[in-house]
Structure formats: C-alpha cells, structure tokens
Design an enzyme around this catalytic site. Structure first.
Site, PDB file in Angstrom:
ATOM      1  N   LYS A   1       0.063   4.756   9.075  1.00  0.00           N
ATOM      2  CA  LYS A   1       0.815   5.052   7.847  1.00  0.00           C
ATOM      3  C   LYS A   1      -0.159   5.299   6.693  1.00  0.00           C
ATOM      4  CE  LYS A   1       1.698   1.673   5.190  1.00  0.00           C
ATOM      5  NZ  LYS A   1       1.311   0.970   3.950  1.00  0.00           N
TER       6      LYS A   1
ATOM      7  N   LYS B   1      -6.872   1.429  -3.512  1.00  0.00           N
ATOM      8  CA  LYS B   1      -6.504   0.895  -2.192  1.00  0.00           C
ATOM      9  C   LYS B   1      -6.668   1.982  -1.121  1.00  0.00           C
ATOM     10  CE  LYS B   1      -4.792  -1.571   1.085  1.00  0.00           C
ATOM     11  NZ  LYS B   1      -5.651  -2.494   1.810  1.00  0.00           N
TER      12      LYS B   1
ATOM     13  N   THR C   1       0.867  -1.177   0.000  1.00  0.00           N
ATOM     14  CA  THR C   1       0.000   0.000   0.000  1.00  0.00           C
ATOM     15  C   THR C   1       0.903   1.226   0.000  1.00  0.00           C
ATOM     16  OG1 THR C   1      -1.638  -1.187   1.293  1.00  0.00           O
ATOM     17  CG2 THR C   1      -1.840   1.219   1.232  1.00  0.00           C
TER      18      THR C   1
HETATM   19  P1  NAP Z   1       4.618  -6.486   7.795  1.00  0.00           P
HETATM   20  O1  NAP Z   1       4.146  -7.786   8.339  1.00  0.00           O
HETATM   21  O2  NAP Z   1       5.096  -5.443   8.722  1.00  0.00           O
HETATM   22  O3  NAP Z   1       5.778  -6.824   6.720  1.00  0.00           O
HETATM   23  C1  NAP Z   1       6.468  -5.776   6.107  1.00  0.00           C
HETATM   24  C2  NAP Z   1       7.493  -6.328   5.153  1.00  0.00           C
HETATM   25  O4  NAP Z   1       8.247  -5.216   4.618  1.00  0.00           O
HETATM   26  C3  NAP Z   1       8.525  -7.249   5.844  1.00  0.00           C
HETATM   27  O5  NAP Z   1       8.930  -8.228   4.932  1.00  0.00           O
HETATM   28  C4  NAP Z   1       9.662  -6.274   6.150  1.00  0.00           C
HETATM   29  O6  NAP Z   1      10.912  -6.892   6.281  1.00  0.00           O
HETATM   30  C5  NAP Z   1       9.633  -5.437   4.895  1.00  0.00           C
HETATM   31  N1  NAP Z   1      10.323  -4.150   5.067  1.00  0.00           N
HETATM   32  C6  NAP Z   1       9.931  -3.107   5.816  1.00  0.00           C
HETATM   33  N2  NAP Z   1      10.799  -2.091   5.719  1.00  0.00           N
HETATM   34  C7  NAP Z   1      11.779  -2.515   4.875  1.00  0.00           C
HETATM   35  C8  NAP Z   1      12.946  -1.918   4.355  1.00  0.00           C
HETATM   36  N3  NAP Z   1      13.299  -0.671   4.681  1.00  0.00           N
HETATM   37  N4  NAP Z   1      13.705  -2.639   3.511  1.00  0.00           N
HETATM   38  C9  NAP Z   1      13.356  -3.909   3.183  1.00  0.00           C
HETATM   39  N5  NAP Z   1      12.252  -4.530   3.623  1.00  0.00           N
HETATM   40  C10 NAP Z   1      11.467  -3.833   4.459  1.00  0.00           C
HETATM   41  O7  NAP Z   1       3.505  -5.792   6.893  1.00  0.00           O
HETATM   42  P2  NAP Z   1       2.266  -6.465   6.136  1.00  0.00           P
HETATM   43  O8  NAP Z   1       1.112  -6.449   7.066  1.00  0.00           O
HETATM   44  O9  NAP Z   1       2.689  -7.720   5.490  1.00  0.00           O
HETATM   45  O10 NAP Z   1       1.983  -5.332   5.051  1.00  0.00           O
HETATM   46  C11 NAP Z   1       2.717  -5.253   3.847  1.00  0.00           C
HETATM   47  C12 NAP Z   1       2.037  -4.226   2.954  1.00  0.00           C
HETATM   48  O11 NAP Z   1       0.701  -4.661   2.668  1.00  0.00           O
HETATM   49  C13 NAP Z   1       1.916  -2.837   3.596  1.00  0.00           C
HETATM   50  O12 NAP Z   1       2.050  -1.856   2.608  1.00  0.00           O
HETATM   51  C14 NAP Z   1       0.509  -2.855   4.169  1.00  0.00           C
HETATM   52  O13 NAP Z   1      -0.026  -1.557   4.304  1.00  0.00           O
HETATM   53  C15 NAP Z   1      -0.215  -3.663   3.116  1.00  0.00           C
HETATM   54  N6  NAP Z   1      -1.418  -4.355   3.581  1.00  0.00           N
HETATM   55  C16 NAP Z   1      -1.434  -4.987   4.786  1.00  0.00           C
HETATM   56  C17 NAP Z   1      -2.591  -5.640   5.186  1.00  0.00           C
HETATM   57  C18 NAP Z   1      -2.704  -6.364   6.491  1.00  0.00           C
HETATM   58  O14 NAP Z   1      -3.832  -6.628   6.918  1.00  0.00           O
HETATM   59  N7  NAP Z   1      -1.617  -6.693   7.163  1.00  0.00           N
HETATM   60  C19 NAP Z   1      -3.712  -5.652   4.342  1.00  0.00           C
HETATM   61  C20 NAP Z   1      -3.636  -5.046   3.115  1.00  0.00           C
HETATM   62  C21 NAP Z   1      -2.480  -4.388   2.737  1.00  0.00           C
HETATM   63  P3  NAP Z   1      11.419  -7.442   7.724  1.00  0.00           P
HETATM   64  O15 NAP Z   1      10.752  -8.767   7.915  1.00  0.00           O
HETATM   65  O16 NAP Z   1      12.887  -7.552   7.562  1.00  0.00           O
HETATM   66  O17 NAP Z   1      11.011  -6.428   8.757  1.00  0.00           O
END
Ligand code: NAP
Length: 297
Positions: free
Chosen positions: A240, A172, A97
């Site tokens: 965010k 989104k 996102t």
């Molecule tokens: P998450 O569990 O916090 O995972 C984030 C991912 O991004 C991890 O693999 C993390 O790596 C990586 N990352 C963060 N900062 C980084 C950097 N500077 N360099 C390299 N890798 C980095 O988040 P998520 O819930 O999966 O969400 C991922 C995306 O999908 C976001 O944009 C979120 O808004 C969107 N989203 C989430 C949901 C939900 O319900 N969770 C639903 C729809 C959309 P590390 O493991 O090394 O920290």
C-alpha cells in the site's frame, strides 16, 4: 495541558499507543471497527465509543491510526465519522500513513469546523509502539504542535516538527521509500548469498557490523533466517505504501526506478498469499524465482 484523548484504530500501531496513553494517565476513549479490540482497554478503564463521532465528542484531542486512505475516508468523512462529532476548539491528529493530499483534505475539512489538525505519522513498528519508542513526525500549526508534543513524548523517543500540514505525511513516504529499498536489498542480498553457498549466519554477522548496517536490516535478516514472518508491519501495508510513494513521486515528477522493482516483488509476494505476513516476506517472491529458501543454521 491536554487531559482527555480518544484513540481510534486499535491495530498493531494504535493498540500500543493507546496502551501508553492509559499508562501515562490520560482519560481515554477508544473506538475500533472490530469492537472486540476495545475490550482490553475497557478493562483498564477506557470508555468504549460506539461510533467515531461518539468517540471524539467530549475530548480535547482525537488521535487515529488507520490502515490506509480509504479507512481515513470512512472514519473521518463517513456517516457517524469524526467530522460529524468533533467541535470547535478540539484537535484532531492523523497518525496513519496516507498521501499528503489526504492530510491536506482532512485539514481543510476540520478547519471548516474550527478544529485544528496535525498529520503525525510514525516510524517504528509493533515493538516501538508498545514500548513508547516510536520516531514521530508532526506537521500543522506550531502552537497546536507545542500543545500536543507532551502527549507524543509519551509515545515516542523522538518528535520532529515538520512545518505546514502534509509535510509530516510527505516525510513518512520519503522514509518508507528508503525502508522498501532496504527490504528489497536485504532480500536480494540473502538470496544471492544462499545461491553462493555462504553460511547465512556468518553473512548476518557481517551485516550487523559493517558500514552499511541498519537496525532494520539486522532485525529482518535475523527473522528471515529463523523463517519467522510474524507481523510487525504487514506486507500488504508495505505494498500500500509503495503505491502511495508512486503517486506522490509522480505528482512531483521525482524518479523512483528502484521503488518500482521493490513494488513488483511486494505485489508478487502478496499474490503468493503472504499479504498478512511481515513485510520481510517480500523475500518469498525472490526465493520462488531463485528456487531456494533462505534459512539459517
Ligand atoms: P493494522 O494492524 O492492520 O490496523 C489497522 C487499523 O485500521 C485497525 O484498527 C482496523 O480496524 C482499522 N481499519 C482498517 N480499515 C478500516 C475501515 N475501513 N474503517 C474503520 N477502521 C478501519 O495496521 P497497523 O500496522 O496498526 O498500521 C496502521 C497505520 O500505521 C497504517 O497506515 C500503517 O501504514 C502505519 N504504520 C504501520 C507500521 C507498522 O509497523 N505496523 C509502522 C508505521 C506506520 P479493524 O481492527 O476493525 O480491522
């Protein structure tokens, strides 16, 4: 037909999608900043790459789901980033996102290398990702979308095409504006119900069936009553997203007065130390103000 894929970013969302790609039989390469998260995929036969550039060098499709615009900046544009490894004829797809402007910047940079790009963010959370039940939007070249659609159908229950690049990212943010306001409404409603001395389990029985019902209100409401704030969608990610919505709406001079209220409460709950809890922990900011705790029987 696409057969080789890399997935970068194995967080809550990416790990579910990468698992489903393996289950569907794709030859998968994975990369994650914290390399430990790659191990379960290595055990199931995925190749583990050392850098984003290495991850994308020999696949037809490079997919990624990263926290925010900053992470995309580092993983796509940074040293040993995707752009330094990807080549003409490959496809890149950002499922994070991010701001539509970021999607457009990615598309321009990829186009300079002869690489096609889709922005393809998702609705749904941890469970929907794990169970291939996401609601996916995608934007970019239609022929490329058609090529990638069978892959997306292994990850989600619906796939909507949104036209030109940036439009799926915009959709989104439109959806997450509605999600943030639903969460704020739920939190305000439950705190008021508690203050009024209502039986909160009875309240949720009505929320479940009435004409304002929604799956999001039901699952989050029931978890709040159980005081279960385990993370499906982190509070800090919702904050965010509120920031992204604010920027996006400002760029179009579109009013978002209610979002500003939700954003203030999200920020308060993060400041109270609940940033890594589920987004429903937004209610804790209101509970503090009201001097109550919302709890079921
Ligand atoms: P998450 O569990 O916090 O995972 C984030 C991912 O991004 C991890 O693999 C993390 O790596 C990586 N990352 C963060 N900062 C980084 C950097 N500077 N360099 C390299 N890798 C980095 O988040 P998520 O819930 O999966 O969400 C991922 C995306 O999908 C976001 O944009 C979120 O808004 C969107 N989203 C989430 C949901 C939900 O319900 N969770 C639903 C729809 C959309 P590390 O493991 O090394 O920290």
């Amino acid at each position: 037909m696409i057969k080789t894929i890399s997935y970068l970013g194995l967080g809550t969302m990416g790990s579910g999608m990468a698992s489903n790609l393996l289950k569907a039989g794709y030859k998968l390469t994975v990369w994650n900043r914290n390399a430990e998260k790659c191990q379960p995929f290595a055990r199931k036969g995925a190749r583990v790459a050392d850098t984003p550039a290495d991850a994308v060098c020999d696949v037809e499709l490079a997919m990624y789901s990263l926290s925010n615009d900053q992470a995309v900046e580092e993983v796509v544009f940074g040293a040993k980033g995707i752009l330094s490894g990807i080549k003409q004829g490959q496809i890149a797809m950002d499922m994070s996102t991010v701001l539509p402007a970021t999607s457009l910047r990615e598309q321009e940079a990829y186009a300079k290398r002869g690489v096609d790009f889709l922005d393809a963010p998702v609705f749904g959370s941890k469970n929907e990702s794990a169970n291939a039940k996401l609601w996916i939007m995608a934007a970019g070249n239609k022929a490329i979308f058609e090529k990638v659609k069978p892959v997306l159908e292994h990850l989600g229950q619906t796939v909507h095409y949104f036209g030109k690049n940036g439009n799926a990212a915009a959709m989104k943010l439109v959806g997450n504006l509605i999600v943030a306001l639903e969460m704020e409404a739920l939190a305000e409603g439950l705190v008021l119900a508690q203050k009024a001395g209502l039986d909160l389990n009875r309240v949720m029985e009505v929320v479940k069936v009435a004409d304002f019902r929604s799956p999001l209100l039901v699952s989050n409401g029931q978890n709040i009553l159980k005081r279960d704030f385990s993370t499906s969608f982190a509070l800090e990610l919702m904050l965010k997203d509120a920031g992204l919505i604010e920027k996006f709406a400002a760029s179009l001079q579109s009013p978002i007065p209610a979002l500003r209220v939700a954003e203030k409460n999200l920020a308060s709950a993060v400041a109270l130390g609940f940033g890594n809890d589920n987004a429903s922990a937004l209610i804790k900011a209101l509970e503090k103000e009201a001097g109550v705790e919302v709890k079921g029987r």
